[in-house]
Structure formats: C-alpha cells, structure tokens
Scaffold this active site. Sequence first.
Site, mmCIF file in Angstrom:
data_model
loop_
_atom_site.group_PDB
_atom_site.id
_atom_site.type_symbol
_atom_site.label_atom_id
_atom_site.label_comp_id
_atom_site.label_asym_id
_atom_site.label_seq_id
_atom_site.Cartn_x
_atom_site.Cartn_y
_atom_site.Cartn_z
ATOM 1 N N VAL A 548 0.999 -1.081 0.207
ATOM 2 C CA VAL A 548 0.102 -0.066 0.066
ATOM 3 C C VAL A 548 0.864 1.406 -0.193
ATOM 4 O O VAL A 548 0.362 2.250 -0.082
ATOM 5 C CB VAL A 548 -0.895 0.091 1.228
ATOM 6 C CG1 VAL A 548 -1.954 -1.109 1.022
ATOM 7 C CG2 VAL A 548 -0.271 -0.143 2.461
ATOM 8 N N ASP A 549 2.236 1.117 0.031
ATOM 9 C CA ASP A 549 3.089 2.108 0.224
ATOM 10 C C ASP A 549 3.745 2.616 -1.187
ATOM 11 O O ASP A 549 3.297 1.898 -2.313
ATOM 12 C CB ASP A 549 4.181 2.067 1.291
ATOM 13 C CG ASP A 549 4.956 0.861 1.145
ATOM 14 O OD1 ASP A 549 4.775 0.308 -0.217
ATOM 15 O OD2 ASP A 549 5.779 0.349 2.041
ATOM 16 N N ASP A 550 4.547 3.207 -1.560
ATOM 17 C CA ASP A 550 5.365 3.532 -2.566
ATOM 18 C C ASP A 550 6.515 2.517 -2.991
ATOM 19 O O ASP A 550 7.118 2.678 -3.974
ATOM 20 C CB ASP A 550 6.210 4.847 -2.360
ATOM 21 C CG ASP A 550 5.054 6.066 -2.600
ATOM 22 O OD1 ASP A 550 3.850 5.869 -3.043
ATOM 23 O OD2 ASP A 550 5.469 7.357 -2.336
#
Length: 661
Positions: A548-550
Amino acid sequence: MSSHHLRHVESMATLPSGAGSIPRLNAVILGEALASEEDDLVFPSHDFSRQALVPNPQKYLEMYKRSIEDPPGFWSEIASEFYWKQKWVEHQVYSENLDIRKGNINIEWFKGGTTNICYNCLDRNIESGNGDRIAIYWEGNEPGLDATLTYTQLLDRVCQLANYLKDIGVRKGDAVVIYLPMLMELPIAMLACARIGAVHSVVFAGFSAESLAQRIVDCKPKAVITCNAVRRGSKVIYLKGIVDAALVESSQNGISVDACLTYENASAMKREATEWQEERDIWWQDVVPKYATTCAVEWLDSEDPLFLLYTSGSTGKPKGVLHTTGGYMIYTATTFKYAFDYKPCTADCGWITGHSYVTYGPLLNGAGVVVYEGAPNYPDPGRCWDIVDKYKVTIFYTAPTLHVTRYSRKSLRVLGSVGEPINPSAWRWFFNVVGDSRCPISDTWWQTETGGFMITPLPGAWPQKPGSATFPFFGVQPVIVDEKGVEIEGECSGYLCVKSSWPGAFRTLYGDHERYETTYFKAFPGYYFSGDGCSRDKDGYHWLTGRVDDVINVSGHRIGTAEVESALVSHPQCAEAAVVGVEHEVKGQGIYAFVTLVEGVPYSEELRRSLVLAVRNQTRSGKIMRRILRKIASRQLNELGDTSTLADPNVVDQLIALADC
Ligand code: 6R9
C-alpha cells in the site's frame, strides 16, 4: 479436489475451553457456517495430520495462546534446546518499545545471553552424533555436476575460511559483503562470518555494479567475497567484472576495500581469463585450504548484529535491514520447523531456495539443503523435478515450473510459496499438479524485516483456503487497522500491522535508526507497519492484498519508486521523473513512469527503450518470473505480458514449445 482430502469437520469439533477468540479459527473448527463454503477449504490428509508436529487446530490454538499470553515462557523453552555459552537474564527474555510516542523504538530478545549461530548450526549437530549427515547437496548448472558436504566437512570448510578472514584482519562487528551465486561457498561464507562475529551482507549475484557499489558504500566492508563467473542456463555471467566496476565506483565515493576473495568457479570460467588486481584480489583456492580446520567460536551477545540485508524502500537508498543473533536464531529455527513440519529423518532431506531459510533455519534443525547453481529451466523445464527426485527432496520452496508429470516427486511432503500473493488458481495448480493433491502448501507471508515467517499455514493443523496465508505463527499478533490506526475486528480489510515484538524482528536500519522508526513505526503509533494491505474473512483467515506504500511489487520483486526514479534521472536525456505503481493483471503491479526530458531532446521510441534499459540495468533483481510460467502453464499465451526483463527472453518460446501449447 477429491473427496478423500475432505476430512469431516466434526472430527475436530472439540475446542479447549478458554481458547478465546485468538485467532478466530473457531468457526472452522466448530464447522459453523461452513456448508456453503466447503469447496473453499482444502483439508490436510489424515495421514499427513496424524504425524504432523501440530496435528489439529486445538493444538495450534493451545500453543498460539501460550505464545501470546506468556511469551517469555514459550520462547525460553524453545531457546533452551539450543546451546548458549551463557544464559540470558532470566526475567528479561525480551524488552521492547514499539510505541514511538513513548520514546525510541527498541526491541531486545534474550538479552545478556551469549551464543553463536554457526556453533548451533554445525558443532551442536555434530556433537549430537550427526556429523556424517549431509548438510549441503550442491547441484551445478550442468546436469551431472554435483557435490555434497556432511556437517563435519562443512564445519571444516567454514573454519578454514573463518581463520583466513581473521588473518586478514576481519574482526567481530566488521562487515563482509558476499556477492556469490548459489555455490556451496555462499553458505560457507555466511557461516564463517557468523562464527567470528563478522556481519555478513549478502548481495544477490544478479544485481548490477551500481547496486553493489551502493551497498558497499553504505556498510563499508573489510572484504568482498565473490567468484569469477557463474553459468546460469546457457549464459555465463562474469561476476568478477561486476565487482571490479562496483569497487571502482565505491572508491570514487571514498570507500576502498582491501581484499577481494575470489572463488574460481572453473566450470564457468578459467582463472586465466579473469581480470586481476594483484594487491587486492586473492584466489579462494590458493589461500583458504591452507588454514586450520578448527576455529574457536566468538561468543556473541544475543543482540550483537548477525547480518545486514538490503531491501528497497519507498524513498531514497536501499535500507540495510539489520538482524541480530539470538532472537533471529530461535525464530528461523522455529518457523522452519513448524511451517514446513520438519522432522529429522534418515532419508535425504532437502530444499531449494530462500535467504534465511537456505542456511540458518534448515541447518539449525539438522536438515540437509539443496543448493542449485543454475536456472530452473536448464537444460529443460523438468530440471527442478529432476533435482527433487535425485535428492529425494521433501520440502520444495520455490517457483513451480513445467513438465511435472514425467517425474515422480514421491519424496515431496510440503510445498512452499512466498514473495507475492498466490492467486487461488495458481494455488490449486501447485496443489493438484505439483503436489499430486497430497502435499499441503505453506503460503508463507513474511518480509526481509521480519526475519522469518509471520502468517503461514502449519501444514497438518487446519484446512487451507487456496490463496490465503491463513493464521499467525506463534508469538505473532497481526492486526488490521484503518487509516486512523484503529484496530478493526472481525471480517474486514485494511493495513496490516503487528502488535508487540517477536524474536526475529529486525532491530534497526543500519546507520539510520531514525529512518527505521519513521518508516515502520510512525504511520500507526504503537504498531509495526508492514506496508501491506490485508483482509480477514469471517473465519479469521488472512488474505494479503499487496503493497500500500510507494513500494511496487512487480511479480514478487520489491522495487521502490525512488529507485526507479533515480535510475531514470541518471539517464543523460532525462531531467525529471515520477513513478507510480499501477494495477497489472499479470504482474500484480506494473511500473508507470512520467518523465520530463532535457530541453531540446525529442521523444522517440528509441529513447523510451533506452530509458527502460537504464531502469533495468540498475534495478534488476534476477527473481524468477513466476507469473510468466503460470500463464504458460495455464495456456494463457496472449497474456504473457512483458518478458523483456528475463535473463533470456528466448526461453519463453522454448517453454511454450515444450509445454505443447
Ligand atoms: C520474504 C520476502 C516482502 C513483501 C511483503 C509482501 C510480499 C511476501 C507473501 C507476500 C503475499 C505472501 N509477500 N510473501 N505477499 N503473500 N506469501 O519476499 O521478503 O523481499 O522483503 O518482500 O513481499 O508484499 O511485504 P521481501
């Protein structure tokens, strides 16, 4: 799924009183509301469960409950099975602060204890009478080229290298970079470092010179251990050349390395053809065998560093994930034992790949590992299964390939999957075809940071759902939180965090504790945040949904957006770049890049290709592109996606031909 794999739920219907709701396996055990979903459940066979270490859900719940309610009792009992020069402080099995609001993040396990993981892997097994058992089976790229090492022989080799390293001045706490392919010398080098307290940092021998240099500059090693070349399939990769280039780049950044120990991998390349710098480079074969085969153990504090392993972050340079000695040792040994239901056996036992689980987990359990040098599809797609049959492998933990049925695979007991969510159809193929509907699948969710498996089936314990990593391992408390960091109960989906620590947790990012705190503990105060999304169904099964992050997870390969951006802007014609992950049917995620070109440079197809090449050269992981194999296996040939990053894209056509698609 055939009916004999469906065990009746009633047979498991006695739940110990007070098992509470941790975790919510109850519905499954009690058979509540299962009728409509029976097809989603795959039960371990009676035969498998009967002899499994954890044979039913009740036993799991009992052990899990104890691990959560009494971590010191649970873990010290397990730790006592290993050798400690000095025992840890009795009332202080662990201490932790995972709440950033209360001060610095700090995790410690078995504090005050002194031990050595190499001693526990080798000497301990030899002393208990297993010195003649095979520790490592090595299988070369070329069929017919193989070798073995018993525990005693492995210890001899490890000691010789350890003595050499000490002789050139490597001391406790010094870093050693290991850039080796799957040769026996790789685990030998790791264990030699561990024996003398040096901190190994294994860099995947498929990474570019830039990536290697970046890691060398960060951890400033006393020595680099490599080999001249390796054969993978029909290709020869000149590793020493990559190391030479990385060392030039490192010295331009002020870091010079005094010693480059190079193993002559003669089957790939003769030493005469290798570039050489007399004052820095040394042939392994010329020096190491001259040293004594015994080497005193350096007793280390539980919290002394064991190794550094670099992994991609969402911003900036790769992160040096630091693992320490005691907790990591106990955690890898225990997760290996239970998630693969490993029991010492007189028959040959083996397994294929993984980092922590190639060396430490199996050897701590006295298991034998198969180290395979080559490509999984060379000289033909049946090679993996050939190896399985040849060594009577019982645990197979890698990417499934083709032409399975020509081989017997009778020795297999457990299959393992890792790295990305496995979709239900791939799961069923792995189960039905590879495992002949006989072997449970351990879909192990974990991360470099977690040191070992976190959410994983215990193969004999409970029914599986294809595509779910099922339930937490002992001592692990996964929670799903919403954007505000509030825990959500029951059926839900959100961000996957972990409450309180476990022995295998990483302790810091090398040289940057602040980044450690910010990346993993700031987003949701009080918890370790994994960066993954997850949902939980009504029976309490966990379903991982991806990053869900970069960080973009392209076919199991963690790539930071920042890494791709810096690769792009290193291209002379690219001024600026922004990179995002997009949903991709085949790869899970794909990379989408926006670029601003240097003024006056026109956009062209050729330029696009050279930008892609820049990214590829600087970020390539060398991971097996399982998704392509999956598509070939399921005959979805028009959905193969991008095959250009394969080491040898031609192999796809060969595979298709062989699979008679
Ligand atoms: C061991 C390893 C970690 C990331 C992790 C997650 C993904 C790993 C998974 C899985 C779904 C599984 N991941 N195992 N996703 N199901 N069984 O791969 O470590 O390279 O650090 O990657 O991989 O997204 O956050 P690492």
